[in-house]
Design a protein around this motif. Structure first.
Motif, mmCIF file in Angstrom:
data_model
loop_
_atom_site.group_PDB
_atom_site.id
_atom_site.type_symbol
_atom_site.label_atom_id
_atom_site.label_comp_id
_atom_site.label_asym_id
_atom_site.label_seq_id
_atom_site.Cartn_x
_atom_site.Cartn_y
_atom_site.Cartn_z
ATOM 1 N N PHE A 25 22.098 1.293 9.867
ATOM 2 C CA PHE A 25 20.688 1.418 9.487
ATOM 3 C C PHE A 25 20.183 2.825 9.795
ATOM 4 N N LYS A 26 20.511 3.283 10.997
ATOM 5 C CA LYS A 26 20.096 4.613 11.424
ATOM 6 C C LYS A 26 20.617 5.678 10.460
ATOM 7 N N LYS A 27 21.884 5.589 10.113
ATOM 8 C CA LYS A 27 22.524 6.566 9.233
ATOM 9 C C LYS A 27 21.908 6.554 7.838
ATOM 10 N N GLU A 28 21.676 5.358 7.291
ATOM 11 C CA GLU A 28 21.154 5.258 5.931
ATOM 12 C C GLU A 28 19.699 5.711 5.830
ATOM 13 N N ILE A 29 18.890 5.423 6.840
ATOM 14 C CA ILE A 29 17.490 5.869 6.823
ATOM 15 C C ILE A 29 17.411 7.377 7.047
ATOM 16 N N LYS A 30 18.257 7.901 7.912
ATOM 17 C CA LYS A 30 18.277 9.349 8.145
ATOM 18 C C LYS A 30 18.674 10.091 6.873
ATOM 19 N N ALA A 31 19.584 9.519 6.090
ATOM 20 C CA ALA A 31 20.016 10.153 4.843
ATOM 21 C C ALA A 31 18.862 10.275 3.850
ATOM 22 N N ILE A 32 17.926 9.354 3.901
ATOM 23 C CA ILE A 32 16.770 9.378 2.995
ATOM 24 C C ILE A 32 15.671 10.301 3.516
ATOM 25 N N THR A 33 15.383 10.215 4.817
ATOM 26 C CA THR A 33 14.231 10.936 5.370
ATOM 27 C C THR A 33 14.564 12.353 5.834
ATOM 28 N N TYR A 66 15.496 6.614 15.291
ATOM 29 C CA TYR A 66 15.781 5.969 16.566
ATOM 30 C C TYR A 66 15.705 4.451 16.383
ATOM 31 N N ILE A 67 16.435 3.734 17.225
ATOM 32 C CA ILE A 67 16.414 2.284 17.231
ATOM 33 C C ILE A 67 15.698 1.824 18.488
ATOM 34 N N ALA A 68 14.626 1.058 18.314
ATOM 35 C CA ALA A 68 13.896 0.523 19.469
ATOM 36 C C ALA A 68 14.603 -0.748 19.937
ATOM 37 N N ASN A 69 14.814 -0.851 21.246
ATOM 38 C CA ASN A 69 15.458 -2.050 21.805
ATOM 39 C C ASN A 69 14.434 -3.098 22.147
ATOM 40 N N TYR A 103 0.818 -1.206 0.000
ATOM 41 C CA TYR A 103 0.000 0.000 0.000
ATOM 42 C C TYR A 103 0.855 1.261 0.000
ATOM 43 N N LYS A 104 0.256 2.343 -0.463
ATOM 44 C CA LYS A 104 0.902 3.656 -0.457
ATOM 45 C C LYS A 104 0.238 4.507 0.625
ATOM 46 N N PHE A 105 1.033 5.361 1.264
ATOM 47 C CA PHE A 105 0.543 6.189 2.358
ATOM 48 C C PHE A 105 0.994 7.633 2.149
ATOM 49 N N ASN A 106 0.212 8.556 2.684
ATOM 50 C CA ASN A 106 0.643 9.952 2.693
ATOM 51 C C ASN A 106 0.251 10.586 4.017
ATOM 52 N N GLY A 107 0.874 11.691 4.324
ATOM 53 C CA GLY A 107 0.564 12.394 5.560
ATOM 54 C C GLY A 107 1.116 11.736 6.815
ATOM 55 N N ILE A 108 2.001 10.753 6.670
ATOM 56 C CA ILE A 108 2.567 10.064 7.831
ATOM 57 C C ILE A 108 3.525 11.009 8.552
ATOM 58 N N THR A 109 3.337 11.151 9.873
ATOM 59 C CA THR A 109 4.238 11.990 10.668
ATOM 60 C C THR A 109 5.219 11.167 11.487
ATOM 61 N N HIS A 110 4.842 9.933 11.815
ATOM 62 C CA HIS A 110 5.703 9.056 12.607
ATOM 63 C C HIS A 110 5.704 7.669 11.962
ATOM 64 N N LEU A 111 6.900 7.105 11.813
ATOM 65 C CA LEU A 111 7.041 5.801 11.187
ATOM 66 C C LEU A 111 7.735 4.855 12.151
ATOM 67 N N GLN A 161 8.137 13.288 10.767
ATOM 68 C CA GLN A 161 8.860 13.959 11.843
ATOM 69 C C GLN A 161 9.931 13.075 12.471
ATOM 70 N N GLU A 162 9.682 11.756 12.500
ATOM 71 C CA GLU A 162 10.668 10.850 13.083
ATOM 72 C C GLU A 162 10.414 9.418 12.630
ATOM 73 N N VAL A 163 11.475 8.632 12.703
ATOM 74 C CA VAL A 163 11.422 7.220 12.329
ATOM 75 C C VAL A 163 11.946 6.390 13.500
ATOM 76 N N TRP A 164 11.231 5.304 13.796
ATOM 77 C CA TRP A 164 11.707 4.314 14.767
ATOM 78 C C TRP A 164 11.903 3.008 14.011
ATOM 79 N N LEU A 165 13.115 2.491 14.016
ATOM 80 C CA LEU A 165 13.402 1.197 13.407
ATOM 81 C C LEU A 165 13.246 0.125 14.474
ATOM 82 N N ILE A 166 12.423 -0.867 14.167
ATOM 83 C CA ILE A 166 12.092 -1.897 15.157
ATOM 84 C C ILE A 166 12.429 -3.282 14.618
ATOM 85 N N HIS A 167 12.489 -4.239 15.526
ATOM 86 C CA HIS A 167 12.661 -5.659 15.203
ATOM 87 C C HIS A 167 13.950 -5.929 14.441
#
Length: 196
Positions: A180-188, A193-196, A104-112, A163-169
């Motif tokens: 992962f954090k660096k490469e996703i930040k470069a795109i977004t 953030y990395i969830a533990n 699916y495609k999404f728009n208006g997402i503020t938190h991922l 506004q922000e991304v949380w990478l999980i699992h």
């Protein structure tokens, strides 16, 4: 300690133990309703009392939240990701874990909040060195989101309000949190953030 009185509901993505282990305990010890797919409810043998089955792509109001469940790709009965919007603000959270693809495609997402389980080069290196067998590699490829697929997903959607991304699992052996954090930040261009 969790203030259960402030919780509007519990969303379960699928039946695997690391995502549903405490569902029955939650039902027995709190007044919180559980929301999930019919397939997940049946597989977990959850009671019909206080378990609300959601229909794919049909909006549901849960307290101060508007929820739209969407099917994901995983080796489970009827797995869901969730689009969660606050009724009090314009904030929208996209939550997806244990999937190798989102159609699916999404728009208006503020938190991922999205699974970023492995990088293909790390996984291949682990197979080459004998740390992981071919069977496990094939299961990972067909059930979890890679760094490469997360990047493609982000590029395919309109995340202009993000506004922000949380990478999980993240996998213990097939991931690199800082990379992962660096490469996703470069795109977004947002905090990642990395969830533990």
């Amino acid at each position: 300690k969790c203030d259960w009185q402030s919780v509007d509901g519990c969303l379960i993505t699928h039946e695997h133990g690391d995502h549903s282990k405490y569902a029955n305990e939650l039902l027995k010890t709190t007044s919180i309703d559980v929301f999930t797919s019919k397939g997940t409810q049946e597989t977990l043998k959850l009671p019909s009392y206080r378990v609300r089955c959601l229909e794919p792509l049909k909006q549901k109001q849960i307290g101060n939240w508007s929820i739209i469940p969407f099917p994901t790709e995983h080796d489970a009965s009827e797995p869901f990701g969730y689009l969660i919007q606050s009724n009090k603000s314009n904030e929208k959270l996209l939550f997806a874990t244990d999937t190798y693809y989102i159609r699916y495609k999404f728009n208006g997402i503020t938190h991922l909040m999205i699974e970023c389980n492995y990088a293909l080069d790390i996984l291949n290196e682990n197979v080459k060195n004998g740390r992981i067998g071919a069977f496990l590699k094939n299961r990972i490829l067909k059930s979890h989101f890679s760094l490469e697929n997360v990047k493609a997903f982000i590029k395919a959607n309109d995340f202009s309000q993000l506004q922000e991304v949380w990478l999980i699992h993240l996998s213990d052996s097939n991931s690199d949190a800082e990379r992962f954090k660096k490469e996703i930040k470069a795109i977004t261009g947002t905090p990642v953030y990395i969830a533990n």
